[in-house]
Design a protein around this motif. Structure first.
Motif: not given
Lengths: 209, 209, 209, 209
Positions: A24-26, A116-117, A129-133, A173-174
């Motif tokens: 998360l941090e890096k 993930l995002l 994200v591309d896979v989901i899309i 995401v937003h």
DNA sequence: TATGAATGAGATTTCATTCAT
DNA sequence: CATGAATGAAATCTCATTCAT
């Protein structure tokens, strides 16, 4: 190589917890296995006992969240496949239910989804994200094609559809980045989804040449 | 320390060219200065003759594109400041012109924009998109507030407005990734912008409590 | 981050030994980690397994010597605090004991002291001598103030005192550089300390204005 | 290779001025030629036009100060050589004059002296202090031997003499670091020199075995 | 079930120096 | 008189990964 078994192991859990924070941090690339291990009170070697490699560790972190997310999507489209045009028209209700389930999964795994995002560049999930899309996209095209079949003089506007799928995903995401709890998330996302459904109705088909 | 002057230098040009390719391929963090220099037929030391550091090299790659983009945006909002409500209503035309200028700048610097948008994580430009969004966002809020002032019982819906700004930017990103030339780009982006303007009209204000 | 544990490790010991030689020969700044590691039959990476960084390695080299030196000084001044003027007059004996303990510590860690005194420029220990001097200086000023309190018309001559402290420290440095064993060191340093105590008595106070 | 001619050149002067600042600030090893040149509004190449190399540049900075210092010392010992025992006894006056000339030279070239004493590690002048000490030392030994020749049962105590020479030099270094102008410098150094002459008288000879 | 040790390849950066022009 | 370009070697440091124990 299969990673070592889940659950029941305290060290493994600690490793996952600390990895989550570090990713998360890096972000994936800049995260340090040494730091993760030492934060967990272990050594780097231990990471390789439980996981195949850095990507395997990431998998340990996001695996379950990913599974649940995929399950929700699978189920949604499994239903859709059986739905005919009639069902399709009423899909607002459906959609509402789908949206709520997504929001649930997302907020139950907030950190994992954020990774993930937004933090997975360089990892095997960087195309998440591309896979989901792509999954949504092909489902939506299928749906639209059924719709177009009964609308003479009209055909599927694939580009617009594809973009709308993007917008839909980005809306989630937003939402994640701006709404910190489920309730306000739903309050934000519902009108947005309504707007998108309207746009979908209006722009998913275009005049045949 | 100011980086060395542009133009006239063959090695510098080669360095920038090779850096562009490397950044595009691997992203800022994973890009290797060694590889860039050796691709250009030089040593890493040479990079530091022409540029201050890795970020400076990136600046060398995207600087001009960035300047032009900012100029277009600056100009657009400089005009807006003078526009009153009347002007605001007719802004479609304006917007069309703005859109076209953006598309021009973007496609004239396709690779550089891709780097800025998608490959700059870890660099001093990693917040590029956010910066753009913030600029647009505050302009749009100002505009909407003027609008709201003459609409009794209505107020600015900031969250929705902010999201629409995101969608607008993402539309350009999406455009870049799917349309390889200016013409088809315009063909895609214009209806999208129209759609967004409609949404803007409809959702930028909400009922007062 | 805490550096890895001492004792029991052969490679760590070799690293420290080779670092000691390299620091002695080239000084901290010009010493090469690569050379140290390869002299020890290891890679530079190994240095970073055992030590945090170059300063950490230096700490590994001089840490123990420094600790013992500080302990001796601490103990000396802990005693002084309890000493009154009476004790102060008899301090020759004390001083002899202190001098002997210092000589012991110094010659038991001859190389380490040389590094601290003469080869530590650029490291976190570069102010080592100043720190020691300041400690002694403020103790001596305290002592002299007690002394001055019972000498009407006289006050502490701080500048002279400060210089004498310098001379004292430099005497030990000088001793190290010219006397290679404890015995001849004591033979040299004792009359020097006597001389300094006399000077101290004579010059530490000056006439009040 | 002889460095290019002195005086009359503006760029050369600027280079020396900027080098002086850089050496003072960072010390010889860490000083950057690039920075020196660019501070002077020139390029590194220019340094090599005027000076042989980094050491040559340092020579440019401290050369004159060094020359004057050596001249003062030369003159002092040239006189001494002619002085017989009679002259030797009255040397306080002499010494006072010598001290004053040293203080003059030192404070007329304060920065240069600081560099020589404290910032020259790694350069060809890093042994500057030792060289001075050795010169003084052998002169003092010669003097003491004349003295001893007429004192039956006594001989020169070389170690003590050598140490006193160190103390003398260090007194000047100390003076530089603590007294910022000539006047207070003289005020500090004169009693110190008196003290050292007394010590010299008392300790420079020891009983013959 | 893990540790501790170590590698080896890589990263960016800095520097004195050279030399054609 | 000086520049601008470039080298080449070195520097410190970081990292994922491996493996004997």
């Amino acid at each position: 190589m299969q990673d070592k078994n889940p659950d029941n192991n305290e060290s493994r859990r600690r490793l996952i917890e600390c990895a989550k924070r570090e990713f998360l941090e890096k972000g994936f690339v800049k995260a340090s296995l040494r730091k993760i291990a030492s934060d967990a009170g272990l050594t780097t070697g231990a990471v390789y006992f439980f996981f195949s490699d850095k990507n395997g560790l990431l998998e340990g972190v996001v695996g379950e969240a990913l599974g649940q997310l995929n399950a929700v999507i699978d189920q949604h489209f499994a239903e859709d496949i059986e739905s005919d045009l009639a069902g399709y028209r009423q899909q607002d209700g459906d959609h509402d239910a789908f949206t709520e389930m997504l929001v649930n999964v997302i907020y139950d795994h907030y950190d994992e989804m954020t990774i993930l995002l937004d933090r997975s560049a360089g990892s095997k999930y960087e195309d998440f994200v591309d896979v989901i899309i792509n999954r949504l996209d092909s489902s939506y095209i299928g749906l639209a094609e059924k719709y177009a079949a009964v609308m003479p003089g009209r055909r599927v506007n694939k580009k617009m559809l594809h973009w709308l799928t993007h917008v839909q995903i980005n809306a989630f995401v937003h939402m994640m980045q701006h709404e910190k709890d489920k309730e306000s998330a739903l309050h934000f996302i519902k009108p947005v989804m309504d707007m998108l459904i309207k746009a979908w109705m209006e722009y998913s088909l275009e005049d045949d040449v």
